[in-house]
Scaffold this motif. Structure first.
Motif, PDB file in Angstrom:
ATOM      1  N   ALA A 167       0.834  -1.203   0.000  1.00 58.82           N
ATOM      2  CA  ALA A 167       0.000   0.000   0.000  1.00 58.82           C
ATOM      3  C   ALA A 167       0.866   1.249   0.000  1.00 58.82           C
ATOM      4  N   GLY A 168       1.970   1.213   0.787  1.00 58.10           N
ATOM      5  CA  GLY A 168       2.895   2.347   0.804  1.00 58.10           C
ATOM      6  C   GLY A 168       3.547   2.576  -0.545  1.00 58.10           C
ATOM      7  N   SER A 169       3.851   1.482  -1.253  1.00 59.13           N
ATOM      8  CA  SER A 169       4.445   1.603  -2.597  1.00 59.13           C
ATOM      9  C   SER A 169       3.484   2.295  -3.551  1.00 59.13           C
ATOM     10  N   LEU A 170       2.214   1.853  -3.531  1.00 63.08           N
ATOM     11  CA  LEU A 170       1.220   2.463  -4.415  1.00 63.08           C
ATOM     12  C   LEU A 170       1.008   3.939  -4.073  1.00 63.08           C
ATOM     13  N   LEU A 171       0.896   4.212  -2.761  1.00 62.26           N
ATOM     14  CA  LEU A 171       0.735   5.608  -2.340  1.00 62.26           C
ATOM     15  C   LEU A 171       1.942   6.438  -2.752  1.00 62.26           C
ATOM     16  N   GLY A 172       3.147   5.873  -2.548  1.00 62.94           N
ATOM     17  CA  GLY A 172       4.370   6.595  -2.890  1.00 62.94           C
ATOM     18  C   GLY A 172       4.455   6.910  -4.368  1.00 62.94           C
ATOM     19  N   ILE A 173       4.061   5.936  -5.219  1.00 65.09           N
ATOM     20  CA  ILE A 173       4.112   6.160  -6.671  1.00 65.09           C
ATOM     21  C   ILE A 173       3.138   7.260  -7.078  1.00 65.09           C
ATOM     22  N   MET A 174       1.915   7.188  -6.535  1.00 69.46           N
ATOM     23  CA  MET A 174       0.911   8.202  -6.892  1.00 69.46           C
ATOM     24  C   MET A 174       1.332   9.589  -6.400  1.00 69.46           C
ATOM     25  N   LEU A 175       1.760   9.670  -5.151  1.00 67.14           N
ATOM     26  CA  LEU A 175       2.195  10.962  -4.618  1.00 67.14           C
ATOM     27  C   LEU A 175       3.485  11.424  -5.275  1.00 67.14           C
ATOM     28  N   GLY A 176       4.380  10.454  -5.555  1.00 69.12           N
ATOM     29  CA  GLY A 176       5.670  10.800  -6.161  1.00 69.12           C
ATOM     30  C   GLY A 176       5.518  11.446  -7.518  1.00 69.12           C
ATOM     31  N   LEU A 177       4.591  10.927  -8.333  1.00 65.03           N
ATOM     32  CA  LEU A 177       4.374  11.512  -9.656  1.00 65.03           C
ATOM     33  C   LEU A 177       3.910  12.960  -9.542  1.00 65.03           C
ATOM     34  N   VAL A 178       2.959  13.172  -8.627  1.00 66.42           N
ATOM     35  CA  VAL A 178       2.438  14.534  -8.443  1.00 66.42           C
ATOM     36  C   VAL A 178       3.530  15.473  -7.941  1.00 66.42           C
TER      37      VAL A 178
END
Length: 457
Positions: free
Chosen positions: A369-380
């Motif tokens: 879940a942290g990976s998915l959150l990190g990818i989404m937030l990281g792109l932004v």
């Protein structure tokens, strides 16, 4: 659309203002007439909202039986204030006729000297019932149980049992579940009032009772009792001693108080605040500060690690000053991700929804879940950082670091509560400061290391 809760609060406020006006004008008959149709719990709420000087006056307007019931709903602080205003015989009569569990709850809040005076003046029956409960440790089933319940013998017929219940019903806190005991008061079965009244008059209790009894011991933790009642949808659960003799029952209304108390304690603990009881907002400010300062000092000391990391990496910050602008963003984002993971795990541990045996699976799930959150937030954040600095190197450093920090925060947030639970520490109390420290110190280290690698400084 106004909710039912809002409507009730509005009604209570109107009643409070009306009662206050009547008392100010010394219209005592009208004030008494106003209180008669109200529910005891509502009367208690209205009295609590009055100025302290009027609380005793309003309480004296109640009939004796109603006053005893209302008194049990009042907050401990108001109960104590009323005790100081009443003459001793009036106090004794109210306290003597309270249910034992409510009386013990009051005694826990009163000064020891006052408790001794009241205890010695109780009737022998009530003194024995109170002494029984006070003999158990706070926070256990024995401390919150009541001794006012109905027991039956298995040899009784239904008609005999109903007659027995009629004689004792007014003295019992609940009669919806009946408890069957033998000659030595060993608990051997239970019977619902529904099954009793629908049975044939000549049937015996032995034929009707359920021998598969769910019970707790006197030393069972009150939170476990609450979970048991919630799980089985009980109105009450029997309490037995080490020899399986029935000594009391814990009712659902007492469990609601326990759930509120435990939830409040968990919320305070998760925020790094030690509970100071029901009157937190009336507590002395020095006491409040003392309760809060411990974990703040620990966080202050541990966060010096973040300062050390930044000092050791100051060369890269001097070369690319823009990197420093994003440190608060990354730390805050990581802290929020960690808080989310720890919250769901701690809540799961408290409700027994998750267990230590499932820790690796849950930590792994939170890492994903942290990976998915990190990818989404990281792109932004990458796009936002480029928009601000017009430097793809800085932008990629920020975005990549946020992915890594999110994974770190999720693992720490999910794993540390399990670790502290295994070490017999309170996960809610211990997790928050350590998660904050891990995210702050390691997060800054990861960020500056990633930036050094991407920018090749």
């Amino acid at each position: 659309m106004t909710s039912q809760t809002d409507s009730r609060q509005e009604f209570q406020e109107q009643s409070r203002q009306q009662l206050k006006s009547l008392l100010e004008e010394k219209e005592f008959d009208a004030a008494k007439a106003m209180l008669i149709p109200m529910q005891p719990a509502d009367i208690a709420d209205v009295i609590e909202g009055l100025p302290e000087a009027m609380q005793a006056i309003a309480f004296r307007l109640l009939l004796k039986n109603e006053a005893i019931e209302v008194y049990e709903y009042l907050q401990p602080k108001v109960q104590q204030a009323l005790l100081e205003d009443f003459k001793h015989p009036e106090v004794l009569e109210i306290v003597d006729q309270m249910s034992p569990d409510d009386r013990v709850r009051l005694f826990d809040e009163l000064p020891a000297k006052v408790v001794r005076q009241l205890f010695l003046r109780l009737s022998s029956t009530e003194r024995d019932a109170t002494a029984l409960l006070l003999g158990y440790a706070p926070g256990t089933a024995g401390r919150i149980m009541t001794s006012e319940f109905v027991t039956l013998r298995e040899t009784l017929t239904v008609s005999q049992a109903l007659e027995h219940i009629r004689r004792l019903a007014n003295a019992a806190e609940t009669i919806y579940t009946l408890y069957v005991v033998d000659d030595s008061r060993h608990l051997i079965g239970t019977l619902s009032l529904r099954n009793l009244v629908t049975a044939s008059p000549d049937q015996t209790i032995q034929e009707l009772m359920d021998r598969d009894v769910i019970f707790v011991y006197t030393n069972t933790d009150q939170e476990e009792v609450a979970q048991l009642i919630q799980h089985y949808d009980f109105l009450a659960v029997p309490v037995v001693d080490t020899e399986q003799r029935l000594v009391g029952i814990v009712t659902v209304d007492d469990v609601l108080d326990v759930i509120e108390e435990e939830t409040t304690e968990d919320i305070y603990t998760a925020g790094g605040v030690q509970s100071v009881g029901d009157d937190y907002f009336q507590t002395n400010l020095l006491t409040v500060a003392r309760k809060r300062v411990f974990w703040l000092l620990i966080l202050l000391l541990t966060n010096t690690g973040t300062t050390a990391v930044i000092r050791n990496q100051e060369d890269i910050l001097e070369q690319v000053v823009a990197l420093a602008f994003f440190i608060p963003l990354l730390i805050d984002a990581g802290g929020n991700v960690g808080a989310q993971s720890s919250t769901v795990v701690i809540r799961g541990l408290n409700t027994n929804e998750v267990r230590l045996s499932k820790s690796f699976g849950i930590v792994g799930r939170e890492a994903l879940a942290g990976s998915l959150l990190g990818i989404m937030l990281g792109l932004v954040v990458t796009l936002w950082a480029y928009f601000l600095q017009r430097d793809w190197g800085v932008a990629l450093s920020v975005g990549t670091s946020l992915v890594a920090i999110s994974i770190l925060a999720s693992v720490a947030g999910a794993g540390l509560p399990f670790l502290f639970k295994a070490m017999k520490f309170d996960p809610a109390l211990m997790s928050a400061p350590f998660i904050t420290t891990a995210v702050d110190v390691l997060g800054v280290f990861i960020y500056l290391t990633v930036a050094r690698a991407i920018l090749q400084l």
